[in-house]
Design an enzyme around this catalytic site. Sequence first.
Site, PDB file in Angstrom:
ATOM      1  N   PHE A  71      32.094  48.452  44.657  1.00 38.97           N
ATOM      2  CA  PHE A  71      30.718  48.282  44.995  1.00 38.97           C
ATOM      3  C   PHE A  71      29.853  47.557  44.059  1.00 38.97           C
ATOM      4  O   PHE A  71      28.954  46.803  44.201  1.00 38.97           O
ATOM      5  CB  PHE A  71      30.057  49.664  45.384  1.00 38.97           C
ATOM      6  N   GLU A  72      30.206  47.322  42.644  1.00 37.74           N
ATOM      7  CA  GLU A  72      29.540  46.573  41.657  1.00 37.74           C
ATOM      8  C   GLU A  72      29.971  45.114  41.943  1.00 37.74           C
ATOM      9  O   GLU A  72      29.080  44.170  41.725  1.00 37.74           O
ATOM     10  CB  GLU A  72      29.703  47.024  40.152  1.00 37.74           C
TER      11      GLU A  72
END
Length: 174
Positions: free
Chosen positions: A28-29
């Site tokens: 997700f980052e």
Amino acid sequence: MPYQPGRSVIAPFEAAISAQGIALIKRFEGCAQLRADGLIHAYPDPGTGDEPWTIGWGATGHDHIHGGRIAEGTIWTQEQCDARLVRDLERYAAEVASVLGDAPTTQAQFDALVSFHYNTGAIARATLMQKHRARDYLGAAKEFARWNRAGGRVLKGLTRRRAAEAELYRSGTA
């Protein structure tokens, strides 16, 4: 769901995020702001289009490499991004462990809580932690979904992340 003895419970003093938890954060980052020369540049917050500026695997705040704050124009190598992630995860894991106290926690639950805290910085004030400490694991898992806003708007990426964190959290309960 009730706590069941023998379910891979970790003690806070041994708490460290696992490879599965790191993979969730990286998913997700994303270290996606790659330039043509292979370096990585900072980007503005998706919710505000401005502060906080982020680089690498979600690093914000102080730029330990160049001094000052991470801002427009900050550039790091992949190695610098990876090193910062390791440092940040040690700190965030320690903060989660501190707030957990002696609450029974599986590795999957811990990983989900670290991912949540890494993204929100809100572990100490989140109702999901209160529910976890009360051993209301189902209630805690439902709380992840409440944290899907940035800049007052629901963001699809945050909605997906919170669903993935809740899924990982639930995988650690019977």
